[in-house]
Scaffold this motif. Sequence first.
Motif, PDB file in Angstrom:
ATOM      1  N   UNK A  78      74.140  30.807 -62.046  1.00 50.24           N
ATOM      2  CA  UNK A  78      73.953  30.266 -63.506  1.00 50.24           C
ATOM      3  C   UNK A  78      73.760  31.531 -64.296  1.00 50.24           C
ATOM      4  N   UNK A  79      74.436  31.507 -65.277  1.00 49.70           N
ATOM      5  CA  UNK A  79      74.406  32.600 -66.278  1.00 49.70           C
ATOM      6  C   UNK A  79      74.219  32.200 -67.740  1.00 49.70           C
ATOM      7  N   UNK A 109      80.225  37.089 -60.036  1.00 48.95           N
ATOM      8  CA  UNK A 109      79.818  38.489 -60.615  1.00 48.95           C
ATOM      9  C   UNK A 109      81.093  38.910 -61.552  1.00 48.95           C
ATOM     10  N   UNK A 110      82.278  38.689 -60.877  1.00 47.65           N
ATOM     11  CA  UNK A 110      83.411  39.250 -61.787  1.00 47.65           C
ATOM     12  C   UNK A 110      83.641  38.511 -63.108  1.00 47.65           C
ATOM     13  N   UNK A 111      83.527  37.204 -63.104  1.00 48.12           N
ATOM     14  CA  UNK A 111      83.515  36.302 -64.370  1.00 48.12           C
ATOM     15  C   UNK A 111      82.338  36.869 -65.251  1.00 48.12           C
ATOM     16  N   UNK A 112      81.224  37.181 -64.692  1.00 43.95           N
ATOM     17  CA  UNK A 112      80.216  37.592 -65.710  1.00 43.95           C
ATOM     18  C   UNK A 112      80.300  38.874 -66.051  1.00 43.95           C
ATOM     19  N   UNK A 170      74.764  46.533 -61.117  1.00 51.99           N
ATOM     20  CA  UNK A 170      73.857  45.148 -61.219  1.00 51.99           C
ATOM     21  C   UNK A 170      73.694  44.785 -59.899  1.00 51.99           C
ATOM     22  N   UNK A 171      72.592  43.732 -59.737  1.00 50.42           N
ATOM     23  CA  UNK A 171      72.306  43.291 -58.527  1.00 50.42           C
ATOM     24  C   UNK A 171      72.733  41.879 -58.300  1.00 50.42           C
ATOM     25  N   UNK A 172      72.910  41.213 -59.538  1.00 48.84           N
ATOM     26  CA  UNK A 172      73.424  39.621 -59.464  1.00 48.84           C
ATOM     27  C   UNK A 172      74.031  39.365 -60.593  1.00 48.84           C
ATOM     28  N   UNK A 173      74.859  38.186 -60.781  1.00 44.45           N
ATOM     29  CA  UNK A 173      76.003  38.131 -61.726  1.00 44.45           C
ATOM     30  C   UNK A 173      75.252  38.169 -63.019  1.00 44.45           C
ATOM     31  N   UNK A 174      73.839  37.445 -63.266  1.00 43.62           N
ATOM     32  CA  UNK A 174      73.516  37.625 -64.546  1.00 43.62           C
ATOM     33  C   UNK A 174      73.335  38.844 -65.165  1.00 43.62           C
ATOM     34  N   UNK A 175      72.712  39.831 -64.263  1.00 46.37           N
ATOM     35  CA  UNK A 175      72.544  41.201 -64.704  1.00 46.37           C
ATOM     36  C   UNK A 175      74.016  41.858 -64.877  1.00 46.37           C
TER      37      UNK A 175
END
Lengths: 640, 339
Positions: A181-182, A17-20, A143-148
């Motif tokens: 995966x993002x 998440x933080x990287x995203x 956000x709810x997940x890293x991609x978001x």
Amino acid sequence: MSEIAKGQPGARVLLMGNEAIARGFLEGGVQFCAAYPGNPSSEILENIAAVAPDLGIWAEWSVNEKVALEGAAAASFAGVRSMAAMKQNGVNVALDFITNLALSGVKAGLVLVTCDDPGAISSTNEEDARFVARVADLPLLEPAFPEEALSMAKYALELSETLGSLCVLRSVSRLSHSREAVTLGTLPETKRIPEFDVSSLWKTFPVAPNHQRMHRNMDRAEAWFEESAFNWYEGPDRAELLIITCGNGYVYSREAVELLGLGKRVGVVKLGTTWPLPRQWLARQLDRCDRILFVEEVDPFVEEGVKAFYAQNCSELGIKKFHGRVDRTLPKDGEMKPDLVMLALKRLLNPDLPPRDREYADRAKAVVDAMAPPRALGFCPGCPHRASFWSIKNALKLDARDGFVSGDIGCYTLSLFPTGFSQSKLTHCMGSGLGVAGGFMKLRSQGFDQPVISVVGDSTFFHAGIPPLVDAIHHGAEYLLIILDNGATAMTGFQPHPGLEKGAMGPGARALDLESVCRSLGASVAVQDPYDLDGTREAIYRLLNEEQGVRVLILRRACALVQRKQGGFPYTVQVDPQKCMGDDCGCNRYCTRVFRCPGLYFDRTTSKSIVDEIICVGCGVCADICPQGAISREVMNHAE
Amino acid sequence: MSALKTLLKEVIEPGLCVACGACVSLCPYLVFRDGKVVCTDLCECEQGRCYEVCPKVQTKKLDTRVPPLGHFQSVYRTRATVDPWKQTGQYGGTVSALIYCAMQEGIISRAVLTTKNGVGGPHGVVAMTREEVSACGGSRYVGCGSLSVFNREAQRSVAPTGLVALPCQAMALSKMRASTLTHEEHSSSISLIVGLFCTWALDYRPFVRFLKREGVGPEIRKYDIPPPPANVLQIAESDSIREFPLDRIRPMAMEGCGLCPDMTAEQADISIGALEGDVGWNTVIVRTELGRELLERASGRGVVEVAEMPSSSLSHLEEASVAKRVRGSARQRERLNRD
């Protein structure tokens, strides 16, 4: 190389998440990034800083979160997009500036990221920092997940710029640290040149019209949020139960619904824009059902927001029953988990759910308990803080005037516990140890006569320790201040601080000299190596008795983990079983039971102490502890 | 409850420790620093030498059949007849003379005495030469923990040791010899106990703060409490003598001293104190064979002069001793009843 720099646009990369979030800001054109280390937020700035020099943008570890946000605001006033990241406590530190910045408004996009720590896994408090959106009338995205998280970070910059308002992006531990995966987007081709328009004014007054302007901004944001793709509904048109959720509550809710097979009975209202609430959109979702369960992290923030607008409009909306943290369908505190959501659904809908086999559950628990016994929090082997608090403990005992330690935040917070000999009696927030110690000393004129030692780390001292030190010197609050200088902001991951010659982007920063800072303020300063137990104890004992002016003692020795990275420790340490007295009167397991370094353990079969060669790092300090001289340290031949 | 916890509960925390030092240097948990016995950590041993040897732990009722001066063979008045003992002694110089004589006679190879000054106040020290013994001459009126030094030395090497002991220290040494927990070699080093008369001793830390406030010190040449009716404590610095009324000094006496029934060090081989009415002489109470033999040899060497004890002085000494015994046992009963 940072994960966020790997891969071309369009590539699918596994990101936490933080990287995203970091990647999202870069794609959004951020050019000034500031933060103070704090779990679970630290990776955001770490990752941006890793690529900042190549991108020609600015990334820094600021001295504290207020300065971080102020610096980011300057960039925004100069027309350049910026961000400041912090944990929930950082929001508290920056709050005065936040509430004023909300009134003055911003120019280029500026986003404040708060990463909260539900359950206080690594914090001194459990706090929902989303309150800042309500207090300061700021738009809030969850956000709810890293991609978001990536797309929201980008969007937040644009939203902020369009509104001319600071925006808040909120994450929690599990989102910040879980990976998926993002898809990477594109990085901007050009950069803006910062320039401050001298005809502009950035101020808060007159307050009333600015406050009204903020409210109008919130109306505008709400109108956009009504159409936002970050909000959606999953489930039957009409449901028996509606879950209104946001952040990682969304993934827990989906998991619970799937595991219980309730997909046809339960609908999930997933909110990504959690302030201001998109009330019309929400009203339409409420129409699907009369029973609502709120699933969110820490406080019933969305729950109370929805209930408030429901109360305003209940005659149109009809009778509804609300469940969540307020009615304790879910616990009122602590971290949210899928299990808790499942229990809530069981209670509300009583699905056909075969119970877990009791006997199996008991057997499983017994096996797990045997494999993972409860363990106390402890300093690393070789940690200079163990040595420091050992000497503090001894000096205070010798002084025999009921002296005590006012503690602070860092690895050394563990001095509240046996690993630090339970020396610290007070711990609150960053830098509070000094202010509190000062308060005690100011009671001298009314008969308070106990010596007080304020203990603070090097990074914490720069963060928040200077103003209270100034206060103490000015008011004659003559305590002994011990600064534990281990050359890093260790607890959060060895980030640099103003005492070092490097910054987030590498070498080239200017190091402030702790001794000079303290001396110039008017304190006397002494320096000791905490590994020298006798010398340190004597220095503390002497300074406790001096009692003239504020005395500063710097205990300087690099963090054990940093020493390890820099080539390790010089010694092999051994216990001579002939000399070891073990349990007997005269020792009673002094090294393992009292000093408690994990590098030593007591063998119950032989009743002797032994060095655990895997855990022991070879600092050699314990050789000075043993009353029989049974522990020896020999300089290791590194060629071996 | 562990032995150390019991010691803390019964003696140290109620403020009854008299800083004799018997419990110190046996383990890392008890330390003597600047006149005070300090416990730095808790030991969990059910049985401990610290508790066994502490003179303030009441092990039996006071035996009222014991004579006022304790058990003894004879009482004399004595004084040293040679230097340096004539110069360095508080009164007659007998203590230092006998200690050195014991060394010369091979009765002891080392002595544990007390320094005059030093960092942290008067403290225990090992003496093996004439110079080292004479450096320790004179009275100190503070608790000095010197038995901690005996413990340290006895663990380093077994050797016949002489000790100059206050009544509490003589009691502690007695307990050390009697205890089954004390290692044999440790107490076997106790070869000679020269006891001192004592009414009370001062708590070093409050005393040193007092001296600082009064502008006295840090180097003190001599302390003295002259005989009544003076009622003062005299402190001689390098070039001046200060006097303080005892009413200002007594409040700084250790509380534990108030519970002590023993004025003349009844557990010693030979006990020595002032002689009423004559500052050039000592009162000497010979208790054991060893004490008698030592005095005889010292007299034979011409180092001390031994003469008859005037009967009026003897009866005054007995009265004073009984008075302390009565006071001490009353306070001790009071404290036990309170618990």
